[in-house]
Design a protein around this motif. Structure first.
Motif, PDB file in Angstrom:
ATOM      1  N   THR A  52       0.606  -1.175   0.186  1.00 63.05           N
ATOM      2  CA  THR A  52      -0.340  -0.359  -0.305  1.00 63.05           C
ATOM      3  C   THR A  52       0.796   1.027  -0.047  1.00 63.05           C
ATOM      4  N   SER A  53       0.486   2.119  -1.221  1.00 61.23           N
ATOM      5  CA  SER A  53       1.519   3.194  -0.850  1.00 61.23           C
ATOM      6  C   SER A  53       0.032   4.350  -0.285  1.00 61.23           C
ATOM      7  N   ASN A  54       0.170   5.158   0.508  1.00 55.07           N
ATOM      8  CA  ASN A  54      -0.126   6.036   1.465  1.00 55.07           C
ATOM      9  C   ASN A  54      -0.146   7.681   0.583  1.00 55.07           C
ATOM     10  N   ILE A  55      -0.714   8.865   0.343  1.00 52.68           N
ATOM     11  CA  ILE A  55      -0.240   9.319  -0.216  1.00 52.68           C
ATOM     12  C   ILE A  55      -1.268  10.962   1.040  1.00 52.68           C
ATOM     13  N   GLU A  56      -0.696  11.040   1.060  1.00 52.79           N
ATOM     14  CA  GLU A  56      -1.080  12.371   2.717  1.00 52.79           C
ATOM     15  C   GLU A  56      -0.411  13.751   1.882  1.00 52.79           C
ATOM     16  N   THR A  57      -1.408  14.942   1.601  1.00 48.84           N
ATOM     17  CA  THR A  57      -1.615  15.726   1.556  1.00 48.84           C
ATOM     18  C   THR A  57      -2.458  16.572   3.303  1.00 48.84           C
ATOM     19  N   SER A  58      -1.078  18.146   3.316  1.00 56.23           N
ATOM     20  CA  SER A  58      -1.271  18.836   4.509  1.00 56.23           C
ATOM     21  C   SER A  58      -1.185  20.468   4.629  1.00 56.23           C
ATOM     22  N   TYR A  59      -2.005  20.837   5.096  1.00 53.86           N
ATOM     23  CA  TYR A  59      -1.855  22.476   4.890  1.00 53.86           C
ATOM     24  C   TYR A  59      -1.369  23.114   6.262  1.00 53.86           C
ATOM     25  N   ALA A  60      -1.052  23.800   5.902  1.00 48.85           N
ATOM     26  CA  ALA A  60      -0.289  24.797   6.989  1.00 48.85           C
ATOM     27  C   ALA A  60      -0.608  26.931   7.006  1.00 48.85           C
ATOM     28  N   TYR A  61      -1.586  26.884   7.347  1.00 49.35           N
ATOM     29  CA  TYR A  61      -1.957  28.110   7.250  1.00 49.35           C
ATOM     30  C   TYR A  61      -1.406  29.542   8.302  1.00 49.35           C
ATOM     31  N   LYS A  62      -1.103  30.709   7.782  1.00 49.34           N
ATOM     32  CA  LYS A  62      -1.165  31.818   8.598  1.00 49.34           C
ATOM     33  C   LYS A  62      -1.822  32.614   8.245  1.00 49.34           C
ATOM     34  N   ALA A  63      -2.187  34.173   9.140  1.00 50.96           N
ATOM     35  CA  ALA A  63      -2.802  35.265   8.294  1.00 50.96           C
ATOM     36  C   ALA A  63      -1.989  36.601   7.967  1.00 50.96           C
ATOM     37  N   HIS A 204     -15.101  29.517   5.317  1.00 49.96           N
ATOM     38  CA  HIS A 204     -15.780  30.376   5.336  1.00 49.96           C
ATOM     39  C   HIS A 204     -15.737  31.986   5.434  1.00 49.96           C
ATOM     40  N   TYR A 205     -16.184  32.627   4.360  1.00 44.07           N
ATOM     41  CA  TYR A 205     -16.138  33.661   4.354  1.00 44.07           C
ATOM     42  C   TYR A 205     -17.498  34.279   4.400  1.00 44.07           C
ATOM     43  N   ILE A 206     -18.041  34.615   6.072  1.00 43.75           N
ATOM     44  CA  ILE A 206     -18.748  35.574   6.121  1.00 43.75           C
ATOM     45  C   ILE A 206     -18.768  36.666   6.515  1.00 43.75           C
ATOM     46  N   TYR A 207     -20.359  37.285   7.278  1.00 44.49           N
ATOM     47  CA  TYR A 207     -19.907  38.578   7.218  1.00 44.49           C
ATOM     48  C   TYR A 207     -18.884  39.141   7.954  1.00 44.49           C
ATOM     49  N   ASP A 208     -18.245  39.059   8.907  1.00 40.66           N
ATOM     50  CA  ASP A 208     -16.636  39.609   9.348  1.00 40.66           C
ATOM     51  C   ASP A 208     -16.025  38.580   9.889  1.00 40.66           C
ATOM     52  N   GLU A 209     -16.262  36.908   9.771  1.00 39.03           N
ATOM     53  CA  GLU A 209     -14.885  36.510  10.043  1.00 39.03           C
ATOM     54  C   GLU A 209     -15.195  35.429   8.503  1.00 39.03           C
ATOM     55  N   ILE A 210     -13.635  34.918   8.699  1.00 38.69           N
ATOM     56  CA  ILE A 210     -13.136  33.710   8.381  1.00 38.69           C
ATOM     57  C   ILE A 210     -12.444  32.571   8.393  1.00 38.69           C
ATOM     58  N   LYS A 211     -13.678  31.686   8.485  1.00 36.70           N
ATOM     59  CA  LYS A 211     -13.367  30.051   9.655  1.00 36.70           C
ATOM     60  C   LYS A 211     -12.893  28.872   8.625  1.00 36.70           C
ATOM     61  N   LEU A 212     -12.210  28.745   9.123  1.00 35.09           N
ATOM     62  CA  LEU A 212     -12.043  26.890   8.721  1.00 35.09           C
ATOM     63  C   LEU A 212     -12.687  26.101   8.958  1.00 35.09           C
ATOM     64  N   ALA A 213     -13.424  25.205   7.587  1.00 33.62           N
ATOM     65  CA  ALA A 213     -14.561  24.734   7.414  1.00 33.62           C
ATOM     66  C   ALA A 213     -14.335  23.442   6.905  1.00 33.62           C
ATOM     67  N   SER A 214     -12.490  23.188   7.128  1.00 33.89           N
ATOM     68  CA  SER A 214     -12.478  21.593   6.244  1.00 33.89           C
ATOM     69  C   SER A 214     -10.846  21.251   7.426  1.00 33.89           C
ATOM     70  N   GLU A 215     -11.145  20.210   7.849  1.00 36.99           N
ATOM     71  CA  GLU A 215      -9.579  19.670   7.503  1.00 36.99           C
ATOM     72  C   GLU A 215      -8.121  19.698   7.127  1.00 36.99           C
ATOM     73  N   LYS A 216      -7.197  20.029   8.174  1.00 39.86           N
ATOM     74  CA  LYS A 216      -6.024  19.979   7.565  1.00 39.86           C
ATOM     75  C   LYS A 216      -4.885  19.523   7.262  1.00 39.86           C
ATOM     76  N   SER A 217      -5.724  17.865   7.566  1.00 37.63           N
ATOM     77  CA  SER A 217      -4.674  17.443   6.929  1.00 37.63           C
ATOM     78  C   SER A 217      -5.408  15.860   6.057  1.00 37.63           C
ATOM     79  N   PHE A 218      -4.582  15.486   5.128  1.00 38.43           N
ATOM     80  CA  PHE A 218      -5.983  13.810   4.250  1.00 38.43           C
ATOM     81  C   PHE A 218      -4.880  13.226   4.180  1.00 38.43           C
ATOM     82  N   MET A 219      -5.855  12.150   4.255  1.00 39.99           N
ATOM     83  CA  MET A 219      -4.725  10.796   4.061  1.00 39.99           C
ATOM     84  C   MET A 219      -5.733   9.833   3.015  1.00 39.99           C
TER      85      MET A 219
END
Length: 373
Positions: A52-63, A204-219
């Motif tokens: 089995t080969s595992n494909i891992e995708t990860s995100y790291a963000y700042k502002a 999610h881009y809403i009235y006064d916020e930007i909120k994370l709506a997903s995972e930051k890592s996937f396999m």
């Protein structure tokens, strides 16, 4: 002849009973072997390769923020899952996609990165963050994507405001999706598996916020399975034979034994002896209406007795003389006697006694005469 038939009936009856009793346990044994051979799987799948080969995708963000009371210096800072829309000018983020394998593999294909802005089901717009790139790498740890990108929030805010002004339609929430698309193949041990991945980072881009709506890592996993199908043998008590011939042989033998048992059982049933009908019994049954039964023998004194050889002769004579036929049964084992009286002449017929051995009836226990039916 009758004696020979009686003896033969007895012998056959005993032999068929022995045959029946000996075949019955053999039938169960062969039947069990046949069932066992049929429930034994005909083939077995042997895994030759299981990787089995595992494909891992990860995100790291700042502002990246403009100077504000929380961050007087502004700049790029670490943030949590919620960002403030009014002071956030950009969201820099890093994408890392790595293929992990226990054995060395070859991965090749293409990838690109897009930012998709969605207004629910009303509209969407894609902004390319990186054009299509090729990759062709080999190893146990293959890096497909390892780059830093940026969401320009000033540009996105201006775009959304312009759409709202031009269409007159505004949404309470917009989705910002970072979509890296990877298409290609992985080669391992003469096997090739397709890969097609879109692991999205969503805000999610809403009235006064930007909120994370997903995972930051996937396999995700790519399986390399190579198998071989082998034919199973028939194994019992250390004996190993080809399965298919055993199935055919045991099934055929079971059918043959079952047929033999059915035949022997029917013959046992049919070989039960029955009493012999004497000639007198047959005559009484056929011509009983023509006879007059008497309890005492006729006195033959002063009469001429004419014995006849056949009952038909007596019957013909009775018809010609228009005389009845008297039937007398001697209680002293003399037998049956049929008589026609015509004046001083007495015509008689005495049926022949049947000389046959008395074969005991197992069901009744009496000693009547029996023959094979």
């Amino acid at each position: 002849m009758i004696e020979l038939k009686g003896i033969l009936a007895t012998v056959l009856k005993k032999n068929n009973k022995k045959l029946f009793l000996s075949l019955l346990p053999l039938l169960f044994i062969v039947g069990a072997l046949s069932i066992y051979s049929w429930i034994t799987p005909g083939t077995t799948i042997v895994q030759l390769v299981d990787r089995t080969s595992n494909i891992e995708t990860s995100y790291a963000y700042k502002a990246t923020m403009s100077p504000n009371i929380l961050y007087p210096q502004g700049g790029t800072v670490d943030v949590g899952d919620t960002l403030f829309k009014k002071i956030t000018t950009a969201i820099p983020f890093e994408i890392k996609t790595i293929i992990h394998s226990e054995e060395e593999v070859l991965a090749k294909g293409t990838y690109d990165v897009q930012l998709v802005v969605k207004a629910g089901d009303i509209w969407q717009r894609a902004f390319p963050l990186q054009n299509k790139q090729n990759f062709d790498r080999k190893g146990k740890e293959i890096s497909v994507i390892d780059n830093i990108y940026k969401i320009d929030m000033t540009q996105i805010s201006t775009f959304i405001t312009q759409v709202e002004e031009e269409t007159g339609v505004s949404q309470s929430q917009y989705d910002l999706e970072v979509v890296p698309t990877i298409q290609g193949v992985i080669h391992y041990s003469n096997m090739e598996k397709d890969i097609e991945i879109q692991d999205k980072l969503v805000f999610h881009y809403i009235y006064d916020e930007i909120k994370l709506a997903s995972e930051k890592s996937f396999m995700s996993a790519v399986h390399f399975n190579e198998s071989q199908t082998t034919t199973n043998p028939f194994s019992l008590l250390g004996l190993t034979l080809p399965l298919v011939p055993v199935r055919m042989a045991t099934t055929s033998l079971f059918a043959l034994l079952l047929l033999s048992i059915i035949i022997s059982f029917k013959y046992l049933d049919s070989s039960r002896v029955r009493p012999v009908k004497t000639e007198a019994e047959k005559l009484n049954k056929k011509y009983g209406s023509r006879m007059i039964r008497i309890s005492q023998q006729i006195n033959f004194d002063g009469k001429t007795v004419v014995p006849l050889d056949t009952f038909k002769s007596l019957l013909k004579l009775a018809d010609e003389k228009e005389q009845p036929i008297f039937s007398y049964e001697d209680g002293n084992d003399r037998g049956q006697l049929y008589v026609v009286v015509d004046g001083v002449y007495v015509y008689t017929f005495e049926p022949r006694a049947i000389d046959a051995p008395a074969i005991p009836n197992e069901a009744t226990g009496n000693g009547k005469v029996y023959v094979i039916s």
